[in-house]
Write an enzyme that holds these catalytic residues in place. Structure first.
Site, PDB file in Angstrom:
ATOM      1  N   ARG A  57       7.722  -2.940   2.074  1.00 30.08           N
ATOM      2  CA  ARG A  57       8.609  -4.261   2.063  1.00 30.08           C
ATOM      3  C   ARG A  57       9.440  -2.802   2.498  1.00 30.08           C
ATOM      4  O   ARG A  57      10.683  -3.215   2.773  1.00 30.08           O
ATOM      5  CB  ARG A  57       8.725  -4.422   1.101  1.00 30.08           C
ATOM      6  CG  ARG A  57       9.119  -3.173  -0.469  1.00 30.08           C
ATOM      7  CD  ARG A  57       9.343  -4.322  -1.752  1.00 30.08           C
ATOM      8  NE  ARG A  57       9.109  -3.908  -2.850  1.00 30.08           N
ATOM      9  CZ  ARG A  57       9.496  -3.998  -3.885  1.00 30.08           C
ATOM     10  NH1 ARG A  57       9.857  -4.939  -4.637  1.00 30.08           N
ATOM     11  NH2 ARG A  57       9.018  -3.092  -5.121  1.00 30.08           N
TER      12      ARG A  57
ATOM     13  N   ILE B 268      -2.806   1.424  -6.520  1.00 26.04           N
ATOM     14  CA  ILE B 268      -4.366   0.920  -5.889  1.00 26.04           C
ATOM     15  C   ILE B 268      -4.433   0.719  -4.351  1.00 26.04           C
ATOM     16  O   ILE B 268      -5.297   1.482  -3.621  1.00 26.04           O
ATOM     17  CB  ILE B 268      -4.849  -0.238  -6.310  1.00 26.04           C
ATOM     18  CG1 ILE B 268      -5.112   0.364  -7.629  1.00 26.04           C
ATOM     19  CG2 ILE B 268      -6.215  -1.177  -6.083  1.00 26.04           C
ATOM     20  CD1 ILE B 268      -5.249  -1.206  -8.771  1.00 26.04           C
TER      21      ILE B 268
ATOM     22  N   ILE C 135      -6.071  -0.017 -14.707  1.00 29.01           N
ATOM     23  CA  ILE C 135      -5.932   1.572 -13.462  1.00 29.01           C
ATOM     24  C   ILE C 135      -5.075   2.565 -13.870  1.00 29.01           C
ATOM     25  O   ILE C 135      -3.593   1.494 -14.455  1.00 29.01           O
ATOM     26  CB  ILE C 135      -5.996   0.959 -12.267  1.00 29.01           C
ATOM     27  CG1 ILE C 135      -7.450   0.378 -11.966  1.00 29.01           C
ATOM     28  CG2 ILE C 135      -6.000   1.945 -11.456  1.00 29.01           C
ATOM     29  CD1 ILE C 135      -8.938   0.670 -12.450  1.00 29.01           C
TER      30      ILE C 135
ATOM     31  N   SER D 208       0.754  -1.275  -0.115  1.00 25.91           N
ATOM     32  CA  SER D 208       0.218  -0.199  -0.195  1.00 25.91           C
ATOM     33  C   SER D 208       0.999   1.112   0.178  1.00 25.91           C
ATOM     34  O   SER D 208       0.124   2.541   0.413  1.00 25.91           O
ATOM     35  CB  SER D 208      -1.172   0.158   1.464  1.00 25.91           C
ATOM     36  OG  SER D 208      -0.305  -0.773   2.475  1.00 25.91           O
TER      37      SER D 208
ATOM     38  N   TYR E 100      -0.681 -14.880 -14.580  1.00 26.37           N
ATOM     39  CA  TYR E 100      -1.738 -14.003 -13.869  1.00 26.37           C
ATOM     40  C   TYR E 100      -2.920 -14.078 -14.104  1.00 26.37           C
ATOM     41  O   TYR E 100      -3.481 -13.461 -12.919  1.00 26.37           O
ATOM     42  CB  TYR E 100      -1.428 -12.383 -13.869  1.00 26.37           C
ATOM     43  CG  TYR E 100      -1.849 -11.391 -13.516  1.00 26.37           C
ATOM     44  CD1 TYR E 100      -1.269 -10.672 -12.382  1.00 26.37           C
ATOM     45  CD2 TYR E 100      -2.927 -10.889 -14.651  1.00 26.37           C
ATOM     46  CE1 TYR E 100      -2.027  -9.370 -12.370  1.00 26.37           C
ATOM     47  CE2 TYR E 100      -3.539  -8.747 -13.918  1.00 26.37           C
ATOM     48  CZ  TYR E 100      -3.038  -9.489 -13.020  1.00 26.37           C
ATOM     49  OH  TYR E 100      -3.813  -7.556 -11.771  1.00 26.37           O
TER      50      TYR E 100
ATOM     51  N   LYS F 119      -5.453 -14.895 -10.353  1.00 25.61           N
ATOM     52  CA  LYS F 119      -6.381 -13.916 -10.061  1.00 25.61           C
ATOM     53  C   LYS F 119      -7.740 -14.429  -9.799  1.00 25.61           C
ATOM     54  O   LYS F 119      -8.806 -14.802  -9.331  1.00 25.61           O
ATOM     55  CB  LYS F 119      -6.163 -12.691 -10.905  1.00 25.61           C
ATOM     56  CG  LYS F 119      -5.373 -12.157 -11.034  1.00 25.61           C
ATOM     57  CD  LYS F 119      -5.153 -11.049  -9.577  1.00 25.61           C
ATOM     58  CE  LYS F 119      -3.667 -10.067  -9.668  1.00 25.61           C
ATOM     59  NZ  LYS F 119      -3.809  -9.638  -7.772  1.00 25.61           N
TER      60      LYS F 119
HETATM   61  P1  NAP Z   1       1.520  -0.560  -8.449  1.00 23.97           P
HETATM   62  O1  NAP Z   1       0.616   1.157  -8.784  1.00 23.97           O
HETATM   63  O2  NAP Z   1       2.804  -0.257  -9.191  1.00 23.97           O
HETATM   64  O3  NAP Z   1       2.083  -0.886  -7.090  1.00 23.97           O
HETATM   65  C1  NAP Z   1       2.471  -2.307  -6.580  1.00 23.97           C
HETATM   66  C2  NAP Z   1       2.687  -1.648  -5.016  1.00 23.97           C
HETATM   67  O4  NAP Z   1       3.066  -3.021  -4.874  1.00 23.97           O
HETATM   68  C3  NAP Z   1       3.982  -1.037  -4.108  1.00 23.97           C
HETATM   69  O5  NAP Z   1       3.131  -0.696  -3.334  1.00 23.97           O
HETATM   70  C4  NAP Z   1       4.347  -1.759  -4.146  1.00 23.97           C
HETATM   71  O6  NAP Z   1       5.540  -1.619  -3.539  1.00 23.97           O
HETATM   72  C5  NAP Z   1       4.378  -3.016  -3.794  1.00 23.97           C
HETATM   73  N1  NAP Z   1       5.098  -4.282  -4.500  1.00 23.97           N
HETATM   74  C6  NAP Z   1       5.712  -4.623  -5.298  1.00 23.97           C
HETATM   75  N2  NAP Z   1       6.392  -5.745  -4.838  1.00 23.97           N
HETATM   76  C7  NAP Z   1       6.439  -5.482  -3.223  1.00 23.97           C
HETATM   77  C8  NAP Z   1       6.500  -6.965  -3.025  1.00 23.97           C
HETATM   78  N3  NAP Z   1       7.845  -8.297  -3.396  1.00 23.97           N
HETATM   79  N4  NAP Z   1       6.616  -6.987  -1.151  1.00 23.97           N
HETATM   80  C9  NAP Z   1       5.568  -5.748  -1.131  1.00 23.97           C
HETATM   81  N5  NAP Z   1       5.112  -4.897  -2.113  1.00 23.97           N
HETATM   82  C10 NAP Z   1       5.565  -5.173  -3.289  1.00 23.97           C
HETATM   83  O7  NAP Z   1       0.436  -1.582  -9.080  1.00 23.97           O
HETATM   84  P2  NAP Z   1      -1.261  -1.220  -8.886  1.00 23.97           P
HETATM   85  O8  NAP Z   1      -1.270  -1.357  -9.971  1.00 23.97           O
HETATM   86  O9  NAP Z   1      -1.251  -0.763  -7.916  1.00 23.97           O
HETATM   87  O10 NAP Z   1      -1.613  -2.822  -8.010  1.00 23.97           O
HETATM   88  C11 NAP Z   1      -2.064  -3.590  -7.229  1.00 23.97           C
HETATM   89  C12 NAP Z   1      -3.000  -4.104  -7.342  1.00 23.97           C
HETATM   90  O11 NAP Z   1      -4.193  -5.024  -8.478  1.00 23.97           O
HETATM   91  C13 NAP Z   1      -2.486  -6.297  -8.169  1.00 23.97           C
HETATM   92  O12 NAP Z   1      -2.678  -6.828  -7.346  1.00 23.97           O
HETATM   93  C14 NAP Z   1      -2.645  -5.826  -9.553  1.00 23.97           C
HETATM   94  O13 NAP Z   1      -2.206  -7.500 -10.128  1.00 23.97           O
HETATM   95  C15 NAP Z   1      -3.825  -5.508  -9.538  1.00 23.97           C
HETATM   96  N6  NAP Z   1      -4.544  -4.986 -11.033  1.00 23.97           N
HETATM   97  C16 NAP Z   1      -3.828  -4.155 -11.251  1.00 23.97           C
HETATM   98  C17 NAP Z   1      -4.355  -3.090 -12.452  1.00 23.97           C
HETATM   99  C18 NAP Z   1      -4.059  -1.725 -13.172  1.00 23.97           C
HETATM  100  O14 NAP Z   1      -4.455  -1.391 -14.305  1.00 23.97           O
HETATM  101  N7  NAP Z   1      -3.343  -1.306 -12.382  1.00 23.97           N
HETATM  102  C19 NAP Z   1      -5.676  -3.844 -12.932  1.00 23.97           C
HETATM  103  C20 NAP Z   1      -6.025  -5.294 -12.750  1.00 23.97           C
HETATM  104  C21 NAP Z   1      -5.334  -5.590 -11.023  1.00 23.97           C
HETATM  105  P3  NAP Z   1       7.195  -0.609  -3.264  1.00 23.97           P
HETATM  106  O15 NAP Z   1       7.002   0.542  -2.938  1.00 23.97           O
HETATM  107  O16 NAP Z   1       7.908  -0.744  -2.242  1.00 23.97           O
HETATM  108  O17 NAP Z   1       7.804  -0.998  -4.564  1.00 23.97           O
END
Ligand code: NAP
Length: 261
Positions: free
Chosen positions: A37, A17, A190, A13, A157, A161
């Site tokens: 982390r 998202i 997103i 977080s 992926y 899901k």
């Molecule tokens: P994001 O903006 O890239 O953020 C990723 C987050 O995950 C960051 O807080 C990052 O932490 C953390 N992270 C990555 N690797 C990690 C690890 N090894 N241990 C702990 N934390 C870790 O991602 P997002 O798009 O918001 O995605 C969040 C969720 O939404 C995921 O489950 C994804 O599959 C789902 N989702 C996203 C989309 C989309 O279009 N964005 C669509 C469908 C589903 P750091 O700050 O430390 O890097």
């Protein structure tokens, strides 16, 4: 203030998202644990929340260290004596290896499916007994539109899901009688770093033609729905697999031709 006196934990977080969820849950009165982390990045999130009058704390969570899936939940329960809301937001893939069934790397397929599924299964397993003891709780799993609409690539992926959707429904069925609710939110496209880094401009332009609401979603679009499922506004809802994708997949394929011609 829909979440006064509630304790929430959100994985991954510090950005995207998860960050939007942390902000909205804190704005609504919850004490939010930032599962991250990096303590340094989590501290920035916590400071921003505190500046706005909210409450947040750090708990160590690392997607690459499976023992933290359970230890983070135990730590929150040890500190607060309860956990009311669990948002399993962490989820990853590696587009270099996660391709179609034939071209994709088999070992990576199973690694991604196992990692994403365990990162939801194990925190739920650790949290549910305490939720039951406290008279209930709400689990929100962040899935993906790719779990219900197959893709030409990213098979690991999508499969991971889809498994999370089924896990969500099974948990809903198994613990509804204890007032533990479990719902999944399925984001479409997103505008976060994870999504935009993995997609070319041409892909996004083409994809947008198939989104009736005709825009890339904002993390807040997802966070608002997570707040709904986390709060008593959804007190009579469990087992939902809720698509939040701007109408993607909901209209005739001819839509994109007629609207964008
Ligand atoms: P994001 O903006 O890239 O953020 C990723 C987050 O995950 C960051 O807080 C990052 O932490 C953390 N992270 C990555 N690797 C990690 C690890 N090894 N241990 C702990 N934390 C870790 O991602 P997002 O798009 O918001 O995605 C969040 C969720 O939404 C995921 O489950 C994804 O599959 C789902 N989702 C996203 C989309 C989309 O279009 N964005 C669509 C469908 C589903 P750091 O700050 O430390 O890097």
């Amino acid at each position: 203030m829909k979440l006064k006196n509630k304790v929430a934990l959100i994985t991954a977080s510090t950005k995207g998202i998860g960050l939007a969820c942390a902000n909205i849950l804190a704005e609504n009165g919850a004490l939010v644990y930032i599962g991250a982390r990096s303590e340094e990045l989590a501290k920035e999130v916590i400071n921003n929340i505190e500046e706005k009058g909210g409450k947040a704390k750090f708990v160590y969570f690392n997607g690459k260290e499976k023992e933290t899936y359970t230890s983070m939940v135990n730590q929150v329960i040890e500190n607060e004596g309860k956990l009311d809301i669990l948002v399993n937001n962490y989820g990853v893939t590696d587009v270099r290896f996660d391709r179609d069934v034939v071209k994709g790397d088999s070992d990576k397929f199973f690694e991604i499916v196992e990692g994403n599924l365990q990162s939801v299964y194990l925190p739920c397993k650790a949290a549910i007994p305490t939720m039951i003891k406290n008279g209930g709780g709400s689990i929100v799993n962040i899935s993906s539109i790719g779990s219900v609409i197959p893709d030409l690539s990213r098979v690991a992926y999508c499969v991971s899901k889809a498994a999370i959707n089924s896990l969500t429904q099974n948990i809903a069925a198994q613990y509804a009688r204890y007032n533990v609710r479990c719902n999944a939110v399925l984001p479409g496209l997103i505008g976060t770093k994870a999504a935009l880094d993995n997609m070319s401009d041409e892909f996004i332009e083409g994809f947008l033609k198939h989104i009736p609401l005709n825009r890339i979603g904002d993390p807040c679009d997802i966070a608002k729905v997570v707040l709904f499922y986390a709060s008593d506004d959804s007190s009579y809802i469990t087992g939902d697999i809720e698509e939040v994708a701007g109408g993607f997949g909901k209209v005739t394929p001819q839509y994109s031709d007629s609207v964008h011609e």
